[in-house]
Design an enzyme around this catalytic site. Structure first.
Site, PDB file in Angstrom:
ATOM      1  CB  CYS A   1      -0.867   0.041   1.244  1.00  0.00           C
ATOM      2  SG  CYS A   1      -2.065  -1.279   1.278  1.00  0.00           S
TER       3      CYS A   1
ATOM      4  N   GLY B   1      -0.057  -0.194  -5.058  1.00  0.00           N
ATOM      5  CA  GLY B   1      -1.367  -0.818  -4.864  1.00  0.00           C
ATOM      6  C   GLY B   1      -2.315  -0.375  -5.950  1.00  0.00           C
TER       7      GLY B   1
ATOM      8  CG  ASN C   1       2.787   0.680   3.432  1.00  0.00           C
ATOM      9  OD1 ASN C   1       3.865   1.066   3.017  1.00  0.00           O
ATOM     10  ND2 ASN C   1       2.364  -0.547   3.227  1.00  0.00           N
ATOM     11  N   GLY C   2       1.356  -1.294   6.021  1.00  0.00           N
ATOM     12  CA  GLY C   2       2.011  -2.216   6.937  1.00  0.00           C
ATOM     13  C   GLY C   2       1.052  -3.292   7.375  1.00  0.00           C
TER      14      GLY C   2
ATOM     15  CB  CYS D   1      10.659  -3.607   4.055  1.00  0.00           C
ATOM     16  SG  CYS D   1      10.370  -4.781   2.738  1.00  0.00           S
TER      17      CYS D   1
ATOM     18  CE1 TYR E   1       8.416  -6.727  -8.271  1.00  0.00           C
ATOM     19  CE2 TYR E   1       7.213  -6.296  -6.257  1.00  0.00           C
ATOM     20  CZ  TYR E   1       7.221  -6.588  -7.601  1.00  0.00           C
ATOM     21  OH  TYR E   1       6.050  -6.726  -8.273  1.00  0.00           O
TER      22      TYR E   1
ATOM     23  CB  SER F   1      10.996  -5.008 -10.604  1.00  0.00           C
ATOM     24  OG  SER F   1      10.822  -6.298 -11.122  1.00  0.00           O
TER      25      SER F   1
ATOM     26  CB  CYS G   1       6.608 -10.674   4.478  1.00  0.00           C
ATOM     27  SG  CYS G   1       6.510  -8.994   5.115  1.00  0.00           S
TER      28      CYS G   1
ATOM     29  CB  CYS H   1      11.176 -12.642   3.620  1.00  0.00           C
ATOM     30  SG  CYS H   1      11.916 -11.209   2.883  1.00  0.00           S
TER      31      CYS H   1
HETATM   32  P1  AMP Z   1       7.644 -15.890  -8.380  1.00  0.00           P
HETATM   33  O1  AMP Z   1       7.095 -16.250  -9.702  1.00  0.00           O
HETATM   34  O2  AMP Z   1       6.668 -16.209  -7.292  1.00  0.00           O
HETATM   35  O3  AMP Z   1       8.993 -16.442  -8.102  1.00  0.00           O
HETATM   36  O4  AMP Z   1       7.723 -14.313  -8.325  1.00  0.00           O
HETATM   37  C1  AMP Z   1       8.900 -13.615  -8.461  1.00  0.00           C
HETATM   38  C2  AMP Z   1       8.651 -12.404  -9.314  1.00  0.00           C
HETATM   39  O5  AMP Z   1       7.617 -11.587  -8.767  1.00  0.00           O
HETATM   40  C3  AMP Z   1       9.891 -11.557  -9.422  1.00  0.00           C
HETATM   41  O6  AMP Z   1      10.100 -11.363 -10.800  1.00  0.00           O
HETATM   42  C4  AMP Z   1       9.576 -10.244  -8.753  1.00  0.00           C
HETATM   43  O7  AMP Z   1       9.854  -9.167  -9.628  1.00  0.00           O
HETATM   44  C5  AMP Z   1       8.105 -10.294  -8.450  1.00  0.00           C
HETATM   45  N1  AMP Z   1       7.816 -10.133  -7.013  1.00  0.00           N
HETATM   46  C6  AMP Z   1       8.560 -10.438  -5.955  1.00  0.00           C
HETATM   47  N2  AMP Z   1       7.914 -10.196  -4.798  1.00  0.00           N
HETATM   48  C7  AMP Z   1       6.704  -9.728  -5.148  1.00  0.00           C
HETATM   49  C8  AMP Z   1       5.540  -9.296  -4.424  1.00  0.00           C
HETATM   50  N3  AMP Z   1       5.477  -9.376  -3.101  1.00  0.00           N
HETATM   51  N4  AMP Z   1       4.482  -8.852  -5.141  1.00  0.00           N
HETATM   52  C9  AMP Z   1       4.503  -8.840  -6.484  1.00  0.00           C
HETATM   53  N5  AMP Z   1       5.542  -9.277  -7.220  1.00  0.00           N
HETATM   54  C10 AMP Z   1       6.636  -9.697  -6.571  1.00  0.00           C
HETATM   55 FE1  SF4 Z   2      10.384  -6.830   3.858  1.00  0.00          FE
HETATM   56 FE2  SF4 Z   2      10.964  -9.415   3.961  1.00  0.00          FE
HETATM   57 FE3  SF4 Z   2      10.998  -7.931   6.175  1.00  0.00          FE
HETATM   58 FE4  SF4 Z   2       8.684  -8.469   4.979  1.00  0.00          FE
HETATM   59  S1  SF4 Z   2      10.061  -9.949   5.966  1.00  0.00           S
HETATM   60  S2  SF4 Z   2       9.332  -6.505   5.796  1.00  0.00           S
HETATM   61  S3  SF4 Z   2       9.298  -8.457   2.789  1.00  0.00           S
HETATM   62  S4  SF4 Z   2      12.348  -7.739   4.370  1.00  0.00           S
END
Ligand code: AMP
Ligand code: SF4
Length: 472
Positions: free
Chosen positions: A14, A40, A114-115, A248, A254, A295, A394, A452
């Site tokens: 958010c 968001g 946000n959080g 974070c 990202y 990204s 997370c 994470c």
């Molecule tokens: P995955 O297919 O689940 O491995 O997603 C990884 C991809 O999603 C990476 O290319 C990131 O750019 C993107 N990504 C990573 N974390 C997030 C998130 N929390 N929300 C949306 N996209 C994410």
């Molecule tokens: Fe960010 Fe990962 Fe910590 Fe969640 S657990 S606040 S995604 S660093």
């Protein structure tokens, strides 16, 4: 709705925006939220106050869909807070759209956060047992009930008493009819910056929202700090001791927009350094480096610079895939209809490609992209990830999925490589990542949350803590 059939994207979080004492408060909030739209895309809202009563517009949809020239004029007053939200599907309905607005004995309150609270479920249960009736399924409503029930004599004391009961991540704006309260959790898990425009204070999750309205950045809201703004100006206070910062790290990796600065560190530059560090930790001989737009573009440029291998646009993104585009039929999908990303054949054909991505969460995206690059003729695909393996969920507002769905929680590096069908695979080390981001990591006040990746959560985690969905 996201195009999950093409790439299983995870949900984002958010963004909040606030401005106090500016004649164009609603318009500024609109532009600010527009700049925060990447945080968001599901709903947006602005609440303004003229010192006596609120004007409210909140709806599902993008900022540009929720607001228009006409309805912005109905938002009266020189003080505004706004919010953009992406929740998990279970909690995506109108009543959860922020800012949440409540009437209580002493007037109106609007809240934008946000959080995610790690003790939100327990607090909610306790409040319900004490007779509170909840209208939404968000944690944010817990905050409103705690304020309303507080016996403290001033609003400032009520807010402080409330904040002291919260555990977790919260960059928080609370608007009353004549005051704005701005708070940052004691670890500063989510970013929240302060700026100024023509004498009016502005607050935003990311500094890109200041650039769009021409505001000047002043500083971040400090961990445990509470700012109270009204006609008389701004009063600095604090509700908790500053704990070691734990911003974070995923914001740098990202989430945040590359043109934003977090703790005065530009996100694009940090990502480039992550890419450079990745090359130092995991070099490979190849012909081209490509990023996964948008990204990981910065990290890919960094990897290319450090390695001397040319950076190329091996993948391009179709920017016009709307949230509601028609899902391709299974048959078209099998024929390879890629609506969101395409490989550039002329760039990758016959080449050994380094594909840099910012993270692997479930592993679905990488597998599909490796496949796409091979179909376009790449002879080798080496995957380099500019963050460490995500092994833990997370609880602070980012939907990184449950543990069982995290590929790195249940697979070895070699198993992940095989699953995504890459010729080689490397992740960045947590140490390398922290160094590359460049925050003063030797200063205990400038740490990162790495939970994470490492499983070391900066706060206690209650047993029944909800993964994102109740908040954002
Ligand atoms: P995955 O297919 O689940 O491995 O997603 C990884 C991809 O999603 C990476 O290319 C990131 O750019 C993107 N990504 C990573 N974390 C997030 C998130 N929390 N929300 C949306 N996209 C994410
Ligand atoms: Fe960010 Fe990962 Fe910590 Fe969640 S657990 S606040 S995604 S660093």
């Amino acid at each position: 709705m996201q195009d999950e059939s093409i790439f299983d994207e995870l949900n984002e979080e958010c963004g909040v925006f606030g401005v106090v004492g500016h004649p164009q408060a609603a318009q500024l909030a609109y532009y600010g939220l527009h700049a925060l739209q990447h945080r968001g895309q599901e709903s947006a809202g602005i609440v303004t106050t003229d010192g006596e009563k609120f004007s409210i517009i909140r709806n599902m949809g993008l900022v540009s869909e929720v607001f228009n020239n006409k309805n912005l004029q109905n938002l009266i007053g020189d003080t505004a807070i706004g919010h953009v939200r992406y929740s998990t599907t279970g909690a995506s309905h109108l009543s959860n759209v922020q800012p949440l607005v409540f009437n209580y004995a002493h007037g109106e309150i609007a809240i934008a956060t946000n959080g995610n609270l790690v003790n939100g479920n327990r607090l909610r249960q306790e409040l319900e047992e004490a007779g509170s009736i909840f209208q939404t399924t968000t944690d944010t409503e817990v905050i409103a009930h705690l304020i309303a029930r507080s016996k403290a004599s001033t609003m400032e004391e009520k807010v402080k008493e409330t904040l002291n009961q919260l555990v977790g991540a919260y960059a928080l704006l609370i608007l009353t009819n004549d005051e704005l309260y701005v708070a940052q959790d004691p670890h500063s898990l989510r970013p929240l910056s302060m700026g100024i425009l023509s004498g009016a204070y502005v607050f935003a999750s990311e500094t890109c929202a200041f650039d769009v309205i021409g505001a000047e950045y002043i500083r971040e809201v400090e961990p445990g700090e509470l700012l109270i703004l009204n006609k008389e100006g701004m009063r600095l206070s604090r509700f908790a001791e500053k704990k070691a910062r734990a911003i974070c790290s995923f914001e740098y990796i990202y989430f945040a927009r590359p043109d934003s600065d977090i703790s005065e560190i530009n996100v694009h530059s940090a990502r480039k350094r992550l890419g450079r560090q990745l090359f130092l930790e995991a070099p490979i001989e190849a012909d081209v480096v490509t990023g996964v737009p948008d990204s990981s573009t910065s990290a890919a440029i960094g990897y290319a610079e450090a390695s001397g291998i040319p950076y190329e646009l091996g993948l391009i993104k179709n920017r016009y895939v709307g949230r509601t585009f028609i899902q391709p039929s299974q048959e078209l999908r099998e024929q390879g209809v890629k609506m969101k990303l395409s490989a550039v054949r002329k760039v990758v054909e016959g080449k050994r490609v380094v594909m840099v991505d910012d993270s692997i969460v479930r592993g679905t995206t990488s597998r599909r992209i490796v496949n796409m690059l091979r179909e376009a003729g790449a002879t080798e695909v080496h995957v380099r990830i500019s963050s460490p393996p995500v092994k833990n969920p997370c609880f602070y507002g980012i939907d990184t999925a449950e543990r069982e769905q995290l590929i790195a929680a249940t697979h070895t590096l070699e198993e992940i490589r095989q699953a995504i069908t890459a010729d080689s695979l490397s992740f960045l080390t947590p140490k390398g990542m922290v160094q590359a981001i460049g925050r003063k990591s030797d200063d205990p006040n400038y740490g990162h949350c790495l939970a994470c990746f490492t499983g070391e959560y900066p706060t206690e985690i209650e047993k029944d803590v909800a993964l994102v969905g109740g908040s954002c």
